[in-house]
Motif scaffolding. Sequence first.
Motif, PDB file in Angstrom:
ATOM      1  N   ASN A   1     -35.133 -17.690 -87.360  1.00 55.70           N
ATOM      2  CA  ASN A   1     -35.363 -17.167 -85.999  1.00 55.70           C
ATOM      3  C   ASN A   1     -34.079 -17.098 -85.188  1.00 55.70           C
ATOM      4  O   ASN A   1     -34.095 -17.262 -83.969  1.00 55.70           O
ATOM      5  CB  ASN A   1     -36.389 -18.013 -85.252  1.00 55.70           C
ATOM      6  CG  ASN A   1     -37.696 -17.290 -85.041  1.00 55.70           C
ATOM      7  OD1 ASN A   1     -38.457 -17.615 -84.167  1.00 55.70           O
ATOM      8  ND2 ASN A   1     -37.974 -16.284 -85.856  1.00 55.70           N
TER       9      ASN A   1
ATOM     10  N   LEU B   1     -32.508 -14.562 -84.590  1.00 52.83           N
ATOM     11  CA  LEU B   1     -32.664 -13.322 -83.825  1.00 52.83           C
ATOM     12  C   LEU B   1     -31.488 -12.360 -83.951  1.00 52.83           C
ATOM     13  O   LEU B   1     -31.334 -11.448 -83.134  1.00 52.83           O
ATOM     14  CB  LEU B   1     -32.958 -13.611 -82.341  1.00 52.83           C
ATOM     15  CG  LEU B   1     -34.222 -14.436 -82.067  1.00 52.83           C
ATOM     16  CD1 LEU B   1     -34.365 -14.673 -80.565  1.00 52.83           C
ATOM     17  CD2 LEU B   1     -35.466 -13.738 -82.592  1.00 52.83           C
TER      18      LEU B   1
ATOM     19  N   PRO C   1     -25.933 -23.735 -83.989  1.00 53.50           N
ATOM     20  CA  PRO C   1     -26.615 -23.544 -82.701  1.00 53.50           C
ATOM     21  C   PRO C   1     -27.807 -24.499 -82.602  1.00 53.50           C
ATOM     22  O   PRO C   1     -28.426 -24.815 -83.624  1.00 53.50           O
ATOM     23  CB  PRO C   1     -27.116 -22.092 -82.778  1.00 53.50           C
ATOM     24  CG  PRO C   1     -27.230 -21.798 -84.239  1.00 53.50           C
ATOM     25  CD  PRO C   1     -26.297 -22.718 -84.981  1.00 53.50           C
ATOM     26  N   THR C   2     -28.122 -24.942 -81.415  1.00 52.53           N
ATOM     27  CA  THR C   2     -29.349 -25.721 -81.219  1.00 52.53           C
ATOM     28  C   THR C   2     -30.530 -24.764 -81.193  1.00 52.53           C
ATOM     29  O   THR C   2     -30.507 -23.750 -80.490  1.00 52.53           O
ATOM     30  CB  THR C   2     -29.271 -26.513 -79.900  1.00 52.53           C
ATOM     31  OG1 THR C   2     -28.285 -27.532 -80.039  1.00 52.53           O
ATOM     32  CG2 THR C   2     -30.603 -27.154 -79.556  1.00 52.53           C
TER      33      THR C   2
ATOM     34  N   ASN D   1     -32.245 -16.919 -77.149  1.00 50.01           N
ATOM     35  CA  ASN D   1     -33.673 -16.990 -77.474  1.00 50.01           C
ATOM     36  C   ASN D   1     -34.497 -16.119 -76.525  1.00 50.01           C
ATOM     37  O   ASN D   1     -34.360 -16.227 -75.312  1.00 50.01           O
ATOM     38  CB  ASN D   1     -34.156 -18.450 -77.379  1.00 50.01           C
ATOM     39  CG  ASN D   1     -35.456 -18.653 -78.121  1.00 50.01           C
ATOM     40  OD1 ASN D   1     -36.042 -17.707 -78.638  1.00 50.01           O
ATOM     41  ND2 ASN D   1     -35.909 -19.892 -78.192  1.00 50.01           N
TER      42      ASN D   1
ATOM     43  N   PHE E   1     -23.114 -22.412 -89.076  1.00 45.86           N
ATOM     44  CA  PHE E   1     -24.200 -21.434 -89.100  1.00 45.86           C
ATOM     45  C   PHE E   1     -24.202 -20.753 -87.734  1.00 45.86           C
ATOM     46  O   PHE E   1     -24.030 -21.412 -86.708  1.00 45.86           O
ATOM     47  CB  PHE E   1     -25.557 -22.096 -89.356  1.00 45.86           C
ATOM     48  CG  PHE E   1     -26.692 -21.116 -89.230  1.00 45.86           C
ATOM     49  CD1 PHE E   1     -26.841 -20.109 -90.160  1.00 45.86           C
ATOM     50  CD2 PHE E   1     -27.574 -21.181 -88.156  1.00 45.86           C
ATOM     51  CE1 PHE E   1     -27.861 -19.162 -90.029  1.00 45.86           C
ATOM     52  CE2 PHE E   1     -28.605 -20.242 -88.027  1.00 45.86           C
ATOM     53  CZ  PHE E   1     -28.740 -19.236 -88.968  1.00 45.86           C
ATOM     54  N   SER E   2     -24.391 -19.434 -87.743  1.00 45.97           N
ATOM     55  CA  SER E   2     -24.417 -18.699 -86.473  1.00 45.97           C
ATOM     56  C   SER E   2     -25.285 -17.469 -86.627  1.00 45.97           C
ATOM     57  O   SER E   2     -25.186 -16.766 -87.629  1.00 45.97           O
ATOM     58  CB  SER E   2     -22.981 -18.292 -86.107  1.00 45.97           C
ATOM     59  OG  SER E   2     -22.969 -17.592 -84.889  1.00 45.97           O
ATOM     60  N   GLY E   3     -26.141 -17.213 -85.625  1.00 40.48           N
ATOM     61  CA  GLY E   3     -26.959 -16.004 -85.661  1.00 40.48           C
ATOM     62  C   GLY E   3     -26.308 -14.887 -84.862  1.00 40.48           C
ATOM     63  O   GLY E   3     -26.047 -13.799 -85.361  1.00 40.48           O
TER      64      GLY E   3
ATOM     65  N   GLY F   1     -27.874 -22.697 -75.173  1.00 45.02           N
ATOM     66  CA  GLY F   1     -27.916 -21.887 -73.962  1.00 45.02           C
ATOM     67  C   GLY F   1     -28.014 -22.754 -72.718  1.00 45.02           C
ATOM     68  O   GLY F   1     -27.637 -22.349 -71.628  1.00 45.02           O
ATOM     69  N   ASP F   2     -28.519 -23.974 -72.926  1.00 48.22           N
ATOM     70  CA  ASP F   2     -28.823 -24.798 -71.768  1.00 48.22           C
ATOM     71  C   ASP F   2     -28.578 -26.278 -72.080  1.00 48.22           C
ATOM     72  O   ASP F   2     -27.677 -26.910 -71.548  1.00 48.22           O
ATOM     73  CB  ASP F   2     -30.281 -24.542 -71.387  1.00 48.22           C
ATOM     74  CG  ASP F   2     -30.623 -25.075 -70.019  1.00 48.22           C
ATOM     75  OD1 ASP F   2     -29.692 -25.392 -69.273  1.00 48.22           O
ATOM     76  OD2 ASP F   2     -31.829 -25.185 -69.707  1.00 48.22           O
TER      77      ASP F   2
HETATM   78  C1  LIG Z   1     -34.758 -19.805 -81.976  1.00 54.70           C
HETATM   79  C2  LIG Z   1     -33.813 -20.273 -80.920  1.00 54.70           C
HETATM   80  C3  LIG Z   1     -34.011 -21.492 -80.294  1.00 54.70           C
HETATM   81  C4  LIG Z   1     -33.130 -21.941 -79.313  1.00 54.70           C
HETATM   82  N1  LIG Z   1     -33.326 -23.174 -78.748  1.00 54.70           N
HETATM   83  C5  LIG Z   1     -32.469 -23.613 -77.806  1.00 54.70           C
HETATM   84  C6  LIG Z   1     -32.619 -24.918 -77.238  1.00 54.70           C
HETATM   85  O1  LIG Z   1     -33.451 -25.706 -77.630  1.00 54.70           O
HETATM   86  N2  LIG Z   1     -31.777 -25.282 -76.249  1.00 54.70           N
HETATM   87  C7  LIG Z   1     -30.799 -24.441 -75.780  1.00 54.70           C
HETATM   88  O2  LIG Z   1     -30.090 -24.799 -74.852  1.00 54.70           O
HETATM   89  N3  LIG Z   1     -30.588 -23.228 -76.341  1.00 54.70           N
HETATM   90  C8  LIG Z   1     -31.400 -22.803 -77.344  1.00 54.70           C
HETATM   91  N4  LIG Z   1     -31.207 -21.574 -77.912  1.00 54.70           N
HETATM   92  C9  LIG Z   1     -29.997 -20.792 -77.546  1.00 54.70           C
HETATM   93  C10 LIG Z   1     -28.903 -20.971 -78.589  1.00 54.70           C
HETATM   94  O3  LIG Z   1     -28.767 -22.321 -78.966  1.00 54.70           O
HETATM   95  C11 LIG Z   1     -27.551 -20.474 -78.100  1.00 54.70           C
HETATM   96  O4  LIG Z   1     -27.658 -19.189 -77.565  1.00 54.70           O
HETATM   97  C12 LIG Z   1     -26.546 -20.538 -79.236  1.00 54.70           C
HETATM   98  O5  LIG Z   1     -25.256 -20.522 -78.699  1.00 54.70           O
HETATM   99  C13 LIG Z   1     -26.708 -19.388 -80.220  1.00 54.70           C
HETATM  100  O6  LIG Z   1     -25.722 -19.541 -81.220  1.00 54.70           O
HETATM  101  P1  LIG Z   1     -25.364 -18.391 -82.250  1.00 54.70           P
HETATM  102  O7  LIG Z   1     -24.922 -17.186 -81.429  1.00 54.70           O
HETATM  103  O8  LIG Z   1     -24.252 -18.949 -83.052  1.00 54.70           O
HETATM  104  O9  LIG Z   1     -26.583 -18.097 -83.054  1.00 54.70           O
HETATM  105  C14 LIG Z   1     -32.042 -21.128 -78.918  1.00 54.70           C
HETATM  106  C15 LIG Z   1     -31.853 -19.882 -79.547  1.00 54.70           C
HETATM  107  C16 LIG Z   1     -32.725 -19.458 -80.524  1.00 54.70           C
HETATM  108  C17 LIG Z   1     -32.491 -18.130 -81.180  1.00 54.70           C
END
Ligand SMILES: Cc1cc2nc3c(=O)[nH]c(=O)nc-3n(C[C@H](O)[C@H](O)[C@H](O)COP(=O)(O)O)c2cc1C
Length: 256
Positions: free
Chosen positions: A224, A226, A53-54, A118, A5-7, A85-86
Amino acid sequence: MILYFSGTGNTKWVAEHLSDATNDTIFSIPDELKKGTLHYTLKDYERLGICFPTHGWQPPHIVRDFLRRATFENVRYLYAVTTCGDNIGYAMSILRKELHHKGLSLDAAFAVVMPESNVCFSFLHLDTPESEARKIEAARQRMPHICKLVKQKASGIEELVKGAIPFTYTYIIGGFYNKHLITDEKFWVDIDKCIQCGLCAKRCPVDDIEGLPPHWKHNGSCTNCLACYHYCPTHAIHWGSMQRGQYYFNKREDQK
Ligand SMILES: Cc1cc2nc3c(=O)[nH]c(=O)nc-3n(C[C@H](O)[C@H](O)[C@H](O)COP(=O)(O)O)c2cc1C
């Protein structure tokens, strides 16, 4: 087989790397959910990978729902990769529990730090261009190592970034966040900026957007992620009062 799954493309990029390295086919979890039949029989030599993603220190609800509904047969090697992200808190432990209910256990688990997506809290900021480039470069360098372990079907591997006080983040802050703040109710469109291109609906992995100008269906499917907000070419989509930059994987390349 790799289910992902990826946003905003980070996790898709990771899944594609794994697919290139292993020759395993990738499937998008939202697309699989649309098919209805969720029964997977793996060949003896196959690996099963789950990439997500987390979100709020937990796996997104779409991934958990999918795992609850899917059935798997002949899983001989199972691994998971989460991007963040973190840090991920106990997101992987939650995934492990979902898998345990299916009689499955992870042989290997990885977290890959990627650019932040996020923007839903005032204290969250997207990465600066420099930090975004640094994270992507670090991930590029790390992927061959992960791919090698997965290809070898290495087991007993856990390379995660849990962060400080993971229990508090995952179950208290993340518990509240995932229960109450994962919603499409807060999206709105600046009509003056919207060019009615329909890209937001096209990019929404769960088909939660319809009409022009777009509106959200409010049917509980929104994760969410995004994607709608970040891919909008005129930055016309807002989430609450937040409108703090845009990111998707390869956005800077697209802009060159
Ligand atoms: C709703 C939401 C919640 C997120 N919560 C976290 C988090 O708990 N910890 C973290 O390090 N990053 C968090 N992120 C950042 C994403 O995990 C990170 O950018 C991820 O690589 C996005 O993957 P994607 O591009 O495949 O959707 C969050 C992002 C979103 C949109």
